[in-house]
Design an enzyme around this catalytic site. Sequence first.
Site, PDB file in Angstrom:
ATOM      1  N   HIS A  27      -9.689   0.685   4.602  1.00  0.00           N
ATOM      2  CA  HIS A  27      -8.426   0.968   5.305  1.00  0.00           C
ATOM      3  C   HIS A  27      -8.709   1.913   6.475  1.00  0.00           C
ATOM      4  O   HIS A  27      -9.531   2.822   6.372  1.00  0.00           O
ATOM      5  CB  HIS A  27      -7.411   1.591   4.335  1.00  0.00           C
ATOM      6  CG  HIS A  27      -6.023   1.613   4.901  1.00  0.00           C
ATOM      7  ND1 HIS A  27      -5.626   2.556   5.820  1.00  0.00           N
ATOM      8  CD2 HIS A  27      -4.963   0.796   4.708  1.00  0.00           C
ATOM      9  CE1 HIS A  27      -4.359   2.311   6.158  1.00  0.00           C
ATOM     10  NE2 HIS A  27      -3.943   1.239   5.501  1.00  0.00           N
ATOM     11  N   GLY A  31       2.699  -1.063   4.398  1.00  0.00           N
ATOM     12  CA  GLY A  31       2.608   0.357   4.059  1.00  0.00           C
ATOM     13  C   GLY A  31       3.986   0.953   3.823  1.00  0.00           C
ATOM     14  O   GLY A  31       4.580   0.808   2.763  1.00  0.00           O
ATOM     15  N   GLY A  32       4.524   1.607   4.843  1.00  0.00           N
ATOM     16  CA  GLY A  32       5.779   2.353   4.701  1.00  0.00           C
ATOM     17  C   GLY A  32       6.897   1.548   4.063  1.00  0.00           C
ATOM     18  O   GLY A  32       7.595   2.044   3.163  1.00  0.00           O
ATOM     19  N   ASN A  36       0.865  -1.188   0.000  1.00  0.00           N
ATOM     20  CA  ASN A  36       0.000   0.000   0.000  1.00  0.00           C
ATOM     21  C   ASN A  36       0.894   1.229   0.000  1.00  0.00           C
ATOM     22  O   ASN A  36       1.470   1.584   1.026  1.00  0.00           O
ATOM     23  CB  ASN A  36      -0.894  -0.019   1.248  1.00  0.00           C
ATOM     24  CG  ASN A  36      -1.726   1.249   1.356  1.00  0.00           C
ATOM     25  OD1 ASN A  36      -1.831   2.010   0.402  1.00  0.00           O
ATOM     26  ND2 ASN A  36      -2.321   1.470   2.525  1.00  0.00           N
ATOM     27  N   TRP A  37       0.984   1.849  -1.165  1.00  0.00           N
ATOM     28  CA  TRP A  37       1.881   3.009  -1.292  1.00  0.00           C
ATOM     29  C   TRP A  37       1.261   4.281  -0.717  1.00  0.00           C
ATOM     30  O   TRP A  37       1.900   5.334  -0.734  1.00  0.00           O
ATOM     31  CB  TRP A  37       2.260   3.212  -2.762  1.00  0.00           C
ATOM     32  CG  TRP A  37       3.272   2.221  -3.273  1.00  0.00           C
ATOM     33  CD1 TRP A  37       3.873   1.218  -2.566  1.00  0.00           C
ATOM     34  CD2 TRP A  37       3.813   2.155  -4.606  1.00  0.00           C
ATOM     35  NE1 TRP A  37       4.762   0.544  -3.372  1.00  0.00           N
ATOM     36  CE2 TRP A  37       4.746   1.092  -4.632  1.00  0.00           C
ATOM     37  CE3 TRP A  37       3.596   2.889  -5.781  1.00  0.00           C
ATOM     38  CZ2 TRP A  37       5.453   0.746  -5.779  1.00  0.00           C
ATOM     39  CZ3 TRP A  37       4.304   2.548  -6.926  1.00  0.00           C
ATOM     40  CH2 TRP A  37       5.225   1.492  -6.919  1.00  0.00           C
ATOM     41  N   LYS A  38       0.009   4.212  -0.298  1.00  0.00           N
ATOM     42  CA  LYS A  38      -0.670   5.394   0.277  1.00  0.00           C
ATOM     43  C   LYS A  38      -0.501   6.591  -0.669  1.00  0.00           C
ATOM     44  O   LYS A  38      -0.515   6.420  -1.881  1.00  0.00           O
ATOM     45  CB  LYS A  38      -0.130   5.683   1.678  1.00  0.00           C
ATOM     46  CG  LYS A  38      -0.129   4.438   2.572  1.00  0.00           C
ATOM     47  CD  LYS A  38       0.045   4.765   4.014  1.00  0.00           C
ATOM     48  CE  LYS A  38       0.219   3.476   4.798  1.00  0.00           C
ATOM     49  NZ  LYS A  38      -0.036   3.633   6.208  1.00  0.00           N
ATOM     50  N   GLY A  57       1.934   2.463  10.760  1.00  0.00           N
ATOM     51  CA  GLY A  57       2.833   3.602  10.614  1.00  0.00           C
ATOM     52  C   GLY A  57       3.483   4.052  11.911  1.00  0.00           C
ATOM     53  O   GLY A  57       4.072   5.131  11.966  1.00  0.00           O
ATOM     54  N   GLU A  93      -7.151   4.349   7.615  1.00  0.00           N
ATOM     55  CA  GLU A  93      -6.933   5.779   7.356  1.00  0.00           C
ATOM     56  C   GLU A  93      -8.157   6.395   6.672  1.00  0.00           C
ATOM     57  O   GLU A  93      -8.444   7.574   6.847  1.00  0.00           O
ATOM     58  CB  GLU A  93      -5.649   5.972   6.528  1.00  0.00           C
ATOM     59  CG  GLU A  93      -4.427   5.705   7.408  1.00  0.00           C
ATOM     60  CD  GLU A  93      -3.158   5.333   6.664  1.00  0.00           C
ATOM     61  OE1 GLU A  93      -3.119   5.416   5.426  1.00  0.00           O
ATOM     62  OE2 GLU A  93      -2.196   4.945   7.351  1.00  0.00           O
ATOM     63  N   GLU A 148      -5.388  -5.255  10.571  1.00  0.00           N
ATOM     64  CA  GLU A 148      -4.449  -4.162  10.785  1.00  0.00           C
ATOM     65  C   GLU A 148      -4.818  -3.403  12.058  1.00  0.00           C
ATOM     66  O   GLU A 148      -5.678  -2.508  12.021  1.00  0.00           O
ATOM     67  CB  GLU A 148      -4.484  -3.194   9.601  1.00  0.00           C
ATOM     68  CG  GLU A 148      -4.129  -3.813   8.278  1.00  0.00           C
ATOM     69  CD  GLU A 148      -3.570  -2.791   7.306  1.00  0.00           C
ATOM     70  OE1 GLU A 148      -2.446  -2.995   6.852  1.00  0.00           O
ATOM     71  OE2 GLU A 148      -4.247  -1.784   7.049  1.00  0.00           O
ATOM     72  N   SER A 195       3.126  -1.824  10.401  1.00  0.00           N
ATOM     73  CA  SER A 195       4.577  -1.692  10.596  1.00  0.00           C
ATOM     74  C   SER A 195       5.343  -2.967  10.262  1.00  0.00           C
ATOM     75  O   SER A 195       6.346  -3.277  10.905  1.00  0.00           O
ATOM     76  CB  SER A 195       4.878  -1.219  12.032  1.00  0.00           C
ATOM     77  OG  SER A 195       4.327   0.070  12.248  1.00  0.00           O
TER      78      SER A 195
HETATM   79  C1  PEP Z   1      -0.994   0.097   5.797  1.00  0.00           C
HETATM   80  O1  PEP Z   1      -0.961   1.166   5.230  1.00  0.00           O
HETATM   81  O2  PEP Z   1      -1.889  -0.710   5.537  1.00  0.00           O
HETATM   82  C2  PEP Z   1       0.065  -0.235   6.757  1.00  0.00           C
HETATM   83  C3  PEP Z   1       0.010  -1.376   7.380  1.00  0.00           C
HETATM   84  O3  PEP Z   1       1.037   0.710   6.947  1.00  0.00           O
HETATM   85  P1  PEP Z   1       2.439   0.491   7.702  1.00  0.00           P
HETATM   86  O4  PEP Z   1       3.037  -0.791   7.183  1.00  0.00           O
HETATM   87  O5  PEP Z   1       3.256   1.684   7.333  1.00  0.00           O
HETATM   88  O6  PEP Z   1       2.154   0.403   9.170  1.00  0.00           O
END
Ligand code: PEP
Length: 263
Positions: A95, A236-237, A9-11, A175, A97, A169, A215
């Site tokens: 998601h 994500g990150g 997930n590049w957000k 994040g 967010e 999640e 994370s």
């Molecule tokens: C996500 O965006 O779904 C996610 C899990 O982000 P991160 O890995 O940065 O916590």
Amino acid sequence: MRDVVVAANWKMHTTPADAGDLARTIASRTREAGVTRVICPPFVSLGAVRDALAESDPDVAVGAQNVHHELAGAYTGEISAPMLVGLATWVIVGHSERRRDAAETDALIGRKLARVLEAGLRPILCVGEQLADREAGRAIAVVDAQLRGALTDHDPAATADGGLVIAYEPVWAIGTGRTATGADASAMADAIRAALDALGWGESGAATPVLYGGSVTSANIAEFLAEPSIDGALVGGASLKPDEMAGIVARAGITARARGLAG
Ligand code: PEP
């Protein structure tokens, strides 16, 4: 045996000018038999990523990060599921967010899920509790309610046939550099399948992949994939870093081989 899936997930990162190169690099560093790879860039970079992968590694799928709950209409700035056909084959829905920033409810997420399935796209449904919920011992109840809210009106067989994947999640892990333990993630995966069973999913629930997200890095992925009930990760990150993706997918490849998926 359930698929092993690593979804990136590049957000709100990358532009159409740089997304194709990044996708190509990640694809070339993550060739692992038996692992389903999905890259979810921003809407505007879907075409660039699709074209880059079509020419370099068509085994990597493209996903969108969101979709509107209606098919078409006066919804300025929105993107519908039919618009994604040809650009993406997967879509993330629910998601945290978007639950936080766009006030998405479980009912709305359920409608998005319907649009995704009708369009022949494969949904990744995100669920997860807040820190206060976990500390109060409500984590499983919260996730159970999210699943019921989003899935109640859906035919289990059709949803399973549509390739539903669920991403657990925990919101407090996204994040933040904090993660759930492998044991907690596994317990939640079991609870998710129990919730599907209670919704009448039967065998389909047991066959539904459950990913962990929050994370995830190349350093901690092994803790999650050591759990037989966890089938991969939503990243994500770390998904913007080719070295990290290489390590994460390499570990997923071990699970895929152990499951006999590597052909
Ligand atoms: C996500 O965006 O779904 C996610 C899990 O982000 P991160 O890995 O940065 O916590």
